[in-house]
Design an enzyme around this catalytic site. Structure first.
Site, PDB file in Angstrom:
ATOM      1  N   HIS A  14     -49.560 -38.276  -6.080  1.00 25.10           N
ATOM      2  CA  HIS A  14     -49.309 -38.844  -4.642  1.00 25.10           C
ATOM      3  C   HIS A  14     -47.828 -38.535  -4.479  1.00 25.10           C
ATOM      4  CE1 HIS A  14     -46.971 -42.297  -6.281  1.00 25.10           C
ATOM      5  NE2 HIS A  14     -47.780 -42.249  -7.649  1.00 25.10           N
ATOM      6  N   ALA A  15     -47.390 -39.007  -3.448  1.00 28.77           N
ATOM      7  CA  ALA A  15     -45.823 -38.406  -2.949  1.00 28.77           C
ATOM      8  C   ALA A  15     -44.887 -38.429  -3.897  1.00 28.77           C
ATOM      9  CB  ALA A  15     -45.538 -39.182  -1.743  1.00 28.77           C
TER      10      ALA A  15
END
Length: 89
Positions: A14-15
């Protein structure tokens, strides 16, 4: 030069881990690629990496081509291992 990793983070790639990886390889002059499920993106592009939607248990390949390719792949691998993002396959 390339190495494979299995993503062990329950959230996948994810980010936050994407940002860590992009930041780690950006200083290198080599072309650094991340490959997942037959698709490759520039590892220096956070949007490209995020677009792959890499889930937990996904197998990725980090590869590089250029004058500092070995150091670039090693740095990306160190981030993956040290941050608990994945394990080497």
């Amino acid at each position: 030069m390339e190495k494979q990793y299995k993503i062990t983070s329950s959230e996948g790639l994810h980010a936050r881990p994407c940002t860590l990886l992009v930041s780690a390889v950006t200083p290198f002059s080599s072309d650094v690629q991340l490959t997942y499920d037959g698709r490759s993106v520039n590892l220096k592009s956070i949007m490209g990496v995020m677009a792959l939607g890499i889930p937990a248990d996904g197998i990725i390949t980090i590869s590089a081509n250029g004058s500092d390719e070995e150091a670039a792949v090693e740095k990306a691998g160190a981030v993956i291992l040290e941050e608990g993002i994945g394990v080497e396959v």
